[in-house]
Design a protein around this motif. Sequence first.
Motif, short mmCIF file in Angstrom:
data_model
loop_
_atom_site.label_atom_id
_atom_site.label_comp_id
_atom_site.label_asym_id
_atom_site.label_seq_id
_atom_site.Cartn_x
_atom_site.Cartn_y
_atom_site.Cartn_z
N GLN A 119 0.84 -1.21 0.00
CA GLN A 119 0.00 0.00 0.00
C GLN A 119 0.87 1.26 0.00
O GLN A 119 0.56 2.23 -0.69
CB GLN A 119 -0.93 0.01 1.22
N ALA A 120 1.96 1.22 0.76
CA ALA A 120 2.86 2.37 0.83
C ALA A 120 3.55 2.60 -0.52
O ALA A 120 3.64 3.74 -0.99
CB ALA A 120 3.89 2.17 1.93
N LYS A 121 4.01 1.52 -1.14
CA LYS A 121 4.66 1.63 -2.45
C LYS A 121 3.73 2.23 -3.50
O LYS A 121 4.17 2.97 -4.37
CB LYS A 121 5.15 0.27 -2.93
N LEU A 122 2.46 1.89 -3.40
CA LEU A 122 1.47 2.38 -4.37
C LEU A 122 0.85 3.71 -3.94
O LEU A 122 -0.09 4.18 -4.57
CB LEU A 122 0.37 1.32 -4.57
N HIS A 123 1.37 4.27 -2.85
CA HIS A 123 0.89 5.55 -2.31
C HIS A 123 -0.60 5.51 -1.98
O HIS A 123 -1.32 6.49 -2.14
CB HIS A 123 1.20 6.70 -3.29
N GLN A 124 -1.06 4.36 -1.50
CA GLN A 124 -2.46 4.20 -1.10
C GLN A 124 -2.68 4.61 0.35
O GLN A 124 -3.81 4.78 0.77
CB GLN A 124 -2.91 2.75 -1.31
N ILE A 125 -1.59 4.74 1.09
CA ILE A 125 -1.67 5.20 2.48
C ILE A 125 -0.62 6.28 2.69
O ILE A 125 0.39 6.33 1.99
CB ILE A 125 -1.48 4.06 3.50
N THR A 126 -0.88 7.13 3.66
CA THR A 126 0.08 8.20 3.97
C THR A 126 1.22 7.64 4.81
O THR A 126 1.15 6.52 5.33
CB THR A 126 -0.61 9.33 4.77
N LYS A 127 2.27 8.43 4.96
CA LYS A 127 3.40 8.02 5.80
C LYS A 127 2.94 7.80 7.24
O LYS A 127 3.37 6.85 7.89
CB LYS A 127 4.51 9.06 5.75
N LEU A 128 2.06 8.67 7.71
CA LEU A 128 1.56 8.53 9.08
C LEU A 128 0.76 7.24 9.23
O LEU A 128 0.92 6.51 10.21
CB LEU A 128 0.69 9.73 9.45
N GLU A 129 -0.09 6.93 8.26
CA GLU A 129 -0.85 5.68 8.31
C GLU A 129 0.08 4.48 8.28
O GLU A 129 -0.16 3.48 8.97
CB GLU A 129 -1.84 5.60 7.15
N TYR A 130 1.13 4.57 7.50
CA TYR A 130 2.10 3.48 7.42
C TYR A 130 2.77 3.26 8.78
O TYR A 130 2.82 2.14 9.28
CB TYR A 130 3.17 3.79 6.36
N VAL A 131 3.24 4.33 9.38
CA VAL A 131 3.92 4.23 10.68
C VAL A 131 2.98 3.68 11.73
O VAL A 131 3.33 2.77 12.49
CB VAL A 131 4.51 5.60 11.10
N LYS A 132 1.76 4.19 11.78
CA LYS A 132 0.79 3.71 12.78
C LYS A 132 0.44 2.24 12.54
O LYS A 132 0.27 1.48 13.50
CB LYS A 132 -0.46 4.56 12.78
#
Length: 92
Positions: free
Chosen positions: A16-29
């Motif tokens: 999801q992160a690679k495809l920019h489907q989630i934000t950096k904050l969502e990724y970290v959380k």
Amino acid sequence: MQNLANAKKYEKINQQAKLHQITKLEYVKSVIMLEAEAAFFRCQVFRDFQVEDSKVPFNVAYLNIYDSTNGQSQQEIIKKFFLRYEYRPLRN
């Protein structure tokens, strides 16, 4: 078994992160939540097998959190791990 399930969750989050489907904050959380779940299951196993605190291969502070949540649901305990890690990373 839990490690296998978490590996798939990590894979999904990374994709999801690679495809920019989630934000950096969502990724970290999301990653912190997976780590909180893993900490919960580690503590549960070590308490179920009655391993001495001095012999656990992870930060004993997690066991202290786990022990302090006696009687709470799994989700409530995981949330405590999440909040603890999110705001004050545990140190050895």
